[in-house]
Design a protein around this motif. Structure first.
Motif, PDB file in Angstrom:
ATOM      1  N   ALA A   1       7.657  23.309   9.360  1.00 29.06           N
ATOM      2  CA  ALA A   1       7.417  24.489   8.505  1.00 29.06           C
ATOM      3  C   ALA A   1       5.941  24.876   8.441  1.00 29.06           C
ATOM      4  CB  ALA A   1       7.953  24.233   7.100  1.00 29.06           C
ATOM      5  N   VAL A   2       5.059  23.879   8.574  1.00 27.08           N
ATOM      6  CA  VAL A   2       3.620  24.204   8.481  1.00 27.08           C
ATOM      7  C   VAL A   2       2.966  24.278   9.866  1.00 27.08           C
ATOM      8  CG1 VAL A   2       3.400  23.164   6.178  1.00 27.08           C
ATOM      9  CG2 VAL A   2       2.915  21.753   8.205  1.00 27.08           C
ATOM     10  N   GLY A   3       3.764  24.085  10.910  1.00 28.49           N
ATOM     11  CA  GLY A   3       3.233  24.201  12.273  1.00 28.49           C
ATOM     12  C   GLY A   3       2.421  23.002  12.725  1.00 28.49           C
ATOM     13  N   TYR A   4       2.678  21.846  12.198  1.00 27.12           N
ATOM     14  CA  TYR A   4       1.993  20.618  12.640  1.00 27.12           C
ATOM     15  C   TYR A   4       2.823  19.960  13.751  1.00 27.12           C
ATOM     16  CZ  TYR A   4      -1.653  19.887   9.041  1.00 27.12           C
ATOM     17  OH  TYR A   4      -2.763  19.957   8.255  1.00 27.12           O
ATOM     18  N   LYS A   5       2.135  19.501  14.820  1.00 21.37           N
ATOM     19  CA  LYS A   5       2.851  18.801  15.889  1.00 21.37           C
ATOM     20  C   LYS A   5       2.210  17.433  16.129  1.00 21.37           C
ATOM     21  CE  LYS A   5       4.701  22.616  18.619  1.00 21.37           C
ATOM     22  NZ  LYS A   5       3.891  23.848  18.457  1.00 21.37           N
ATOM     23  N   ASN A   6       3.011  16.495  16.600  1.00 28.00           N
ATOM     24  CA  ASN A   6       2.534  15.142  16.942  1.00 28.00           C
ATOM     25  C   ASN A   6       1.753  14.465  15.818  1.00 28.00           C
ATOM     26  OD1 ASN A   6       3.603  15.764  19.485  1.00 28.00           O
ATOM     27  ND2 ASN A   6       1.624  16.626  20.138  1.00 28.00           N
ATOM     28  N   VAL A   7       2.304  14.519  14.644  1.00 27.92           N
ATOM     29  CA  VAL A   7       1.657  13.859  13.506  1.00 27.92           C
ATOM     30  C   VAL A   7       2.681  12.980  12.772  1.00 27.92           C
ATOM     31  CG1 VAL A   7      -0.152  15.570  13.038  1.00 27.92           C
ATOM     32  CG2 VAL A   7       2.134  15.878  12.064  1.00 27.92           C
ATOM     33  N   SER A   8       2.180  12.085  11.966  1.00 29.93           N
ATOM     34  CA  SER A   8       3.048  11.314  11.076  1.00 29.93           C
ATOM     35  C   SER A   8       2.357  11.242   9.719  1.00 29.93           C
ATOM     36  CB  SER A   8       3.273   9.903  11.637  1.00 29.93           C
ATOM     37  OG  SER A   8       2.030   9.253  11.858  1.00 29.93           O
ATOM     38  N   GLY A   9       3.132  11.020   8.668  1.00 36.33           N
ATOM     39  CA  GLY A   9       2.481  11.005   7.350  1.00 36.33           C
ATOM     40  C   GLY A   9       3.369  10.416   6.275  1.00 36.33           C
TER      41      GLY A   9
ATOM     42  N   GLY B   1       7.982   8.427  -6.880  1.00 38.56           N
ATOM     43  CA  GLY B   1       8.834   8.805  -5.752  1.00 38.56           C
ATOM     44  C   GLY B   1       7.956   8.880  -4.521  1.00 38.56           C
ATOM     45  N   CYS B   2       8.514   8.494  -3.362  1.00 39.53           N
ATOM     46  CA  CYS B   2       7.664   8.518  -2.165  1.00 39.53           C
ATOM     47  C   CYS B   2       8.507   8.501  -0.897  1.00 39.53           C
ATOM     48  CB  CYS B   2       6.731   7.313  -2.160  1.00 39.53           C
ATOM     49  SG  CYS B   2       7.607   5.738  -1.967  1.00 39.53           S
ATOM     50  N   GLY B   3       7.831   8.586   0.236  1.00 37.46           N
ATOM     51  CA  GLY B   3       8.543   8.493   1.500  1.00 37.46           C
ATOM     52  C   GLY B   3       7.680   8.922   2.674  1.00 37.46           C
ATOM     53  N   ILE B   4       8.299   8.857   3.851  1.00 39.89           N
ATOM     54  CA  ILE B   4       7.639   9.296   5.086  1.00 39.89           C
ATOM     55  C   ILE B   4       7.953  10.787   5.255  1.00 39.89           C
ATOM     56  CG2 ILE B   4       7.668   9.043   7.625  1.00 39.89           C
ATOM     57  CD1 ILE B   4       6.318   6.682   6.155  1.00 39.89           C
TER      58      ILE B   4
ATOM     59  N   GLU C   1      -2.406  11.098  13.254  1.00 41.49           N
ATOM     60  CA  GLU C   1      -1.709  11.209  14.537  1.00 41.49           C
ATOM     61  C   GLU C   1      -0.350  10.512  14.509  1.00 41.49           C
ATOM     62  OE1 GLU C   1      -4.174   9.749  17.756  1.00 41.49           O
ATOM     63  OE2 GLU C   1      -5.874  10.779  16.807  1.00 41.49           O
ATOM     64  N   GLU C   2       0.518  10.974  15.397  1.00 35.38           N
ATOM     65  CA  GLU C   2       1.859  10.413  15.469  1.00 35.38           C
ATOM     66  C   GLU C   2       1.792   8.891  15.687  1.00 35.38           C
ATOM     67  OE1 GLU C   2       4.200  12.333  18.447  1.00 35.38           O
ATOM     68  OE2 GLU C   2       6.022  11.974  17.281  1.00 35.38           O
ATOM     69  N   GLY C   3       2.619   8.167  14.968  1.00 33.69           N
ATOM     70  CA  GLY C   3       2.694   6.721  15.163  1.00 33.69           C
ATOM     71  C   GLY C   3       1.677   5.922  14.371  1.00 33.69           C
ATOM     72  N   ILE C   4       0.727   6.599  13.767  1.00 34.59           N
ATOM     73  CA  ILE C   4      -0.337   5.861  13.054  1.00 34.59           C
ATOM     74  C   ILE C   4       0.082   5.492  11.634  1.00 34.59           C
ATOM     75  CG2 ILE C   4      -2.601   6.156  11.970  1.00 34.59           C
ATOM     76  CD1 ILE C   4      -3.720   7.040  14.476  1.00 34.59           C
ATOM     77  N   VAL C   5       0.767   6.422  10.960  1.00 37.82           N
ATOM     78  CA  VAL C   5       1.108   6.201   9.547  1.00 37.82           C
ATOM     79  C   VAL C   5       2.496   5.564   9.430  1.00 37.82           C
ATOM     80  CG1 VAL C   5       1.310   7.270   7.282  1.00 37.82           C
ATOM     81  CG2 VAL C   5      -0.227   8.262   8.991  1.00 37.82           C
ATOM     82  N   SER C   6       2.542   4.445   8.722  1.00 40.35           N
ATOM     83  CA  SER C   6       3.823   3.749   8.604  1.00 40.35           C
ATOM     84  C   SER C   6       4.211   3.558   7.143  1.00 40.35           C
ATOM     85  CB  SER C   6       3.721   2.367   9.266  1.00 40.35           C
ATOM     86  OG  SER C   6       2.910   1.541   8.456  1.00 40.35           O
ATOM     87  N   PHE C   7       5.462   3.157   6.948  1.00 33.72           N
ATOM     88  CA  PHE C   7       5.929   2.867   5.596  1.00 33.72           C
ATOM     89  C   PHE C   7       5.137   1.700   5.003  1.00 33.72           C
ATOM     90  CE2 PHE C   7       8.578   2.291   2.008  1.00 33.72           C
ATOM     91  CZ  PHE C   7       9.269   3.488   1.848  1.00 33.72           C
ATOM     92  N   ALA C   8       4.690   0.799   5.882  1.00 29.05           N
ATOM     93  CA  ALA C   8       3.907  -0.354   5.409  1.00 29.05           C
ATOM     94  C   ALA C   8       2.600   0.103   4.776  1.00 29.05           C
ATOM     95  CB  ALA C   8       3.642  -1.315   6.562  1.00 29.05           C
ATOM     96  N   ASN C   9       1.976   1.146   5.371  1.00 28.36           N
ATOM     97  CA  ASN C   9       0.736   1.691   4.804  1.00 28.36           C
ATOM     98  C   ASN C   9       0.997   2.229   3.398  1.00 28.36           C
ATOM     99  OD1 ASN C   9      -0.016   3.346   7.959  1.00 28.36           O
ATOM    100  ND2 ASN C   9      -0.514   1.262   7.310  1.00 28.36           N
ATOM    101  N   LEU C  10       2.105   2.971   3.281  1.00 26.26           N
ATOM    102  CA  LEU C  10       2.484   3.570   2.005  1.00 26.26           C
ATOM    103  C   LEU C  10       2.726   2.484   0.959  1.00 26.26           C
ATOM    104  CD1 LEU C  10       3.490   6.004   0.305  1.00 26.26           C
ATOM    105  CD2 LEU C  10       5.720   5.719   1.360  1.00 26.26           C
ATOM    106  N   LYS C  11       3.452   1.459   1.384  1.00 25.36           N
ATOM    107  CA  LYS C  11       3.790   0.365   0.481  1.00 25.36           C
ATOM    108  C   LYS C  11       2.524  -0.339  -0.007  1.00 25.36           C
ATOM    109  CE  LYS C  11       7.326  -3.184   0.252  1.00 25.36           C
ATOM    110  NZ  LYS C  11       6.804  -4.537   0.424  1.00 25.36           N
ATOM    111  N   PHE C  12       1.600  -0.541   0.925  1.00 22.85           N
ATOM    112  CA  PHE C  12       0.362  -1.235   0.572  1.00 22.85           C
ATOM    113  C   PHE C  12      -0.427  -0.453  -0.481  1.00 22.85           C
ATOM    114  CE2 PHE C  12      -4.236  -1.559   1.075  1.00 22.85           C
ATOM    115  CZ  PHE C  12      -4.428  -2.901   0.793  1.00 22.85           C
ATOM    116  N   ILE C  13      -0.610   0.840  -0.215  1.00 20.47           N
ATOM    117  CA  ILE C  13      -1.479   1.616  -1.126  1.00 20.47           C
ATOM    118  C   ILE C  13      -0.840   1.765  -2.511  1.00 20.47           C
ATOM    119  CG2 ILE C  13      -0.744   3.978  -0.510  1.00 20.47           C
ATOM    120  CD1 ILE C  13      -4.214   3.935  -0.502  1.00 20.47           C
TER     121      ILE C  13
END
Ligand code: PHE
Length: 330
Positions: free
Chosen positions: A287-295, A276-279, A209-221
């Motif tokens: 393009a894939v028709g997803y709304k109100n999400v973050s990743g 390589g990585c990012g939000i 969901e939107e707002g749940i996934v952050s750069f901090a999560n990415l950095k941690f994993i």
């Protein structure tokens, strides 16, 4: 005469039996001696003695033959047993196979992410322009397409240049949340000591969901993952650019060869680029028709990891099928 019957029965070898045969049937053998005694006997006795001796003669011949067959069979069995190959014995020279270092590295990467609850997804190696570029925010004539040295077929078909199209295919066929990795072969027109036209990547994508996934999560994993792969290394994130992520970063580990002091492998920088990585860029979700999400998303080259882990100088050597080289990785 009885003792000779016993002797035949008790003979333990064909050799011994032959000795007995000579003692009984030989020129100076028992039978010859017995027949010689006939000379001094009366005619009547002669007939009886001759009859008896001839009976013994054929009976002993028969006994000898039987015993010989028995002993020969036993000796053959013994010889076969002694010369048989014991297939249960281990040979120090036995050759065992082993995983190719690239596959071994791939397995270790997959092991980490599946333990972290990422699903494994796959997609076709022959892709079309939409999945490989367009949906990843790389519109036609976008200069970023120059970064990819693509093998093209007719009709906008191509060999995928990265595993990122699997992100698009997965998002278009499943609802969020998504937690996936896509391991697989990719193709680029490149050939030198660190590049081969075919190599392997592992893509990662996490969407919620939107707002749940952050750069901090990415950095941690990713920090955790790189320590799992390379041991106790320092990890740094450098701002970078990918059309399908914003913000984007490239990830370096402190050089595992010189511990950050600077050497030939890290070009005296003390750092090795590994990821390589990012939000995920909003245009990709559009393009894939997803709304109100973050990743977040990340991608890595498996051969690069294998080269670093095994200190392989020339990547091309891994694909020459040279047993002498591959044996070293058993
Ligand atoms: N697809 C990129 C490449 O091949 C790697 C990447 C994947 C970067 C996902 C960011 C996010 O270089």
């Amino acid at each position: 005469m009885k003792e000779w019957y016993d002797a035949i029965q008790n003979a333990q070898s064909v050799e011994k039996l032959e000795e007995i045969r000579v003692s009984v049937f030989g020129k100076k053998g028992v039978l010859a001696l017995e027949f010689a005694k006939m000379k001094t006997a009366t005619d009547e006795e002669k007939a009886q003695i001759a009859k008896d001796l001839n009976t013994h003669k054929s009976a002993l011949t028969n006994e000898l033959m039987q015993r010989k067959i028995t002993l020969q069979t036993l000796e053959l069995q013994e010889a076969m047993r002694a010369s048989a190959i014991d297939v249960s014995l281990f040979s120090s020279k036995s050759q065992s196979g082993a995983l190719h270092p690239v596959m071994e590295t791939m397995d270790k990467i997959i092991e980490y992410f599946t333990a972290m609850n990422f699903d494994i997804k796959t997609g076709p190696m022959v892709e079309n322009d939409f999945y490989n570029f367009e949906a990843l925010n790389l519109p036609k004539y976008h200069p970023a397409r120059d970064m990819q040295d693509t093998f093209y077929f007719k009709d906008e078909m191509l060999l995928r240049t990265h595993t990122s199209p699997v992100q698009i295919r997965t998002m278009m066929s499943t609802k969020p949340p998504i937690r996936m990795i896509a391991p697989g072969a990719v193709f680029r027109r490149d050939y030198d000591i660190t590049h081969t036209p075919m190599f392997h990547q592992v893509e990662g994508l996490l969407v919620d969901e939107e707002g749940i996934v952050s750069f901090a999560n990415l950095k941690f994993i990713l920090e955790n993952f790189l320590k799992y792969m390379f041991g106790d290394v320092e990890v740094r994130f450098r701002p970078s650019f990918f059309p399908f992520t914003e913000p984007s970063a490239e990830v370096d580990i402190s050089c595992i060869f010189c511990k950050g002091c600077g050497c030939r492998v890290c070009s005296k920088t003390g750092w090795l680029e590994v990821l390589g990585c990012g939000i995920v860029d909003p245009n990709v979700f559009k393009a894939v028709g997803y709304k109100n999400v973050s990743g977040y998303a990340f991608g890595l080259g498996v051969e690069r990891f294998a080269m670093l882990i095994h200190q392989i100088g020339d990547l091309r050597s891994l694909f020459e099928g040279d047993i002498k080289l591959l044996e070293q990785f058993q």
